[in-house]
Design an enzyme around this catalytic site. Sequence first.
Site, PDB file in Angstrom:
ATOM      1  N   GLN A 166      -6.516   1.506   2.513  1.00 26.08           N
ATOM      2  CA  GLN A 166      -5.917   0.467   1.432  1.00 26.08           C
ATOM      3  C   GLN A 166      -6.147   1.213   0.201  1.00 26.08           C
ATOM      4  OE1 GLN A 166      -4.827  -2.310   2.454  1.00 26.08           O
ATOM      5  NE2 GLN A 166      -4.575  -3.174   0.491  1.00 26.08           N
ATOM      6  N   LYS A 199      -4.732  -7.904   7.624  1.00 29.78           N
ATOM      7  CA  LYS A 199      -4.369  -6.958   8.432  1.00 29.78           C
ATOM      8  C   LYS A 199      -5.193  -7.119   9.736  1.00 29.78           C
ATOM      9  CE  LYS A 199      -2.524  -4.464   4.602  1.00 29.78           C
ATOM     10  NZ  LYS A 199      -2.579  -3.247   3.505  1.00 29.78           N
ATOM     11  N   ASP A 208       2.137   3.138   6.940  1.00 27.75           N
ATOM     12  CA  ASP A 208       2.229   2.856   5.675  1.00 27.75           C
ATOM     13  C   ASP A 208       3.705   3.218   4.872  1.00 27.75           C
ATOM     14  OD1 ASP A 208       0.496   0.643   4.220  1.00 27.75           O
ATOM     15  OD2 ASP A 208      -0.833   2.140   3.962  1.00 27.75           O
TER      16      ASP A 208
HETATM   17  N1  GUN Z   1      -2.278  -1.498  -1.536  1.00 29.38           N
HETATM   18  C1  GUN Z   1      -1.280  -2.486  -1.969  1.00 29.38           C
HETATM   19  N2  GUN Z   1      -0.243  -2.530  -1.327  1.00 29.38           N
HETATM   20  C2  GUN Z   1      -0.725  -1.598  -0.010  1.00 29.38           C
HETATM   21  C3  GUN Z   1       0.020  -1.293   0.904  1.00 29.38           C
HETATM   22  O1  GUN Z   1       1.177  -1.588   1.312  1.00 29.38           O
HETATM   23  N3  GUN Z   1      -0.883  -0.409   1.789  1.00 29.38           N
HETATM   24  C4  GUN Z   1      -1.755   0.031   1.354  1.00 29.38           C
HETATM   25  N4  GUN Z   1      -2.648   0.931   2.282  1.00 29.38           N
HETATM   26  N5  GUN Z   1      -2.465  -0.252   0.456  1.00 29.38           N
HETATM   27  C5  GUN Z   1      -1.736  -0.863  -0.591  1.00 29.38           C
END
Ligand code: GUN
Length: 291
Positions: A96, A52, A119
């Site tokens: 995350q 990211k 998100d």
């Molecule tokens: N863990 C697995 N997928 C995601 C996501 O799309 N966003 C976040 N913040 N954590 C995750």
Amino acid sequence: MNLLDGKIVSQAVKDRLKTQTAERLLQGKKAPHLAAILIGNNGASETYVASKVKSCAEVGFTSTLIRLEESISEQDLLFKLTELNEDFDVDGILVQLPLPKHISEQKVIETILPSKDVDGFHPESVGRMVQGLPAFYPATPYGILLMLEHYKIETKGKHAVVIGRSNIVGRPISIMLNKNEYPGNCTVTVCHSHTHNLKGICLQADIIIAALGKPEFLKGDMVKEGAVIVDVGITRVPDASKKSGFAIKGDVDFNEVAPKSSYITPVPGGVGPMTIAALMMNTFKACAAKD
Ligand code: GUN
């Protein structure tokens, strides 16, 4: 069989964002800024957050990576989030997942300001999405829609079967696929661990979204000829032949299912890169909304 190539489509999305970001800077506006919080040392989470942050640099966004100890208290984490909420330069915040057990995921999600919820996990974002209002869509389902759109996959009147009902993928994609505009207007069936006759239901599907987290679950005898297959699985399974010691497996048995499908996502290189492209889209929108 045609591949739904997430590497190509995500690059196209990122190229567009790069141009739009450069235009913002020429107009004297700020670059979008994503703040990502990574807690502890989960290998998969480290990889995702690194991707990211790297994508932010590629498209010209600012990013701040905040690494916190596994032992951080819930209160300290919520305080950090409040600081980021109040920081005008930060446009999008993501924490995350998964979180250490002593921290409430729900409290974390609800502490992030809805205007910075890139998100799309905050109940306000989910509620707006369900009502068809402008909203931050969760990145993985949004990435899937961008991919269907790119390949001009017909969705109107199609039967979409979603396997899995998580808040991150299954539940939101089921709502997004039946919204009243393209890509949507599907008849959607959501299957889960208590579904009877899953195979029979999958055999009726024009589009299958496999998002249950069980490696190679969807077999060739569960799909009809010509179905569109989207594989959301990304499970690490031990593999001594790999330098890393693991291989990434999707929820679809690709070798069995691909010959029957009209379109199929590979793993890796399908939905994964699209998730990141969608997050970049949300971050750009969060920034532009403040102009
Ligand atoms: N863990 C697995 N997928 C995601 C996501 O799309 N966003 C976040 N913040 N954590 C995750």
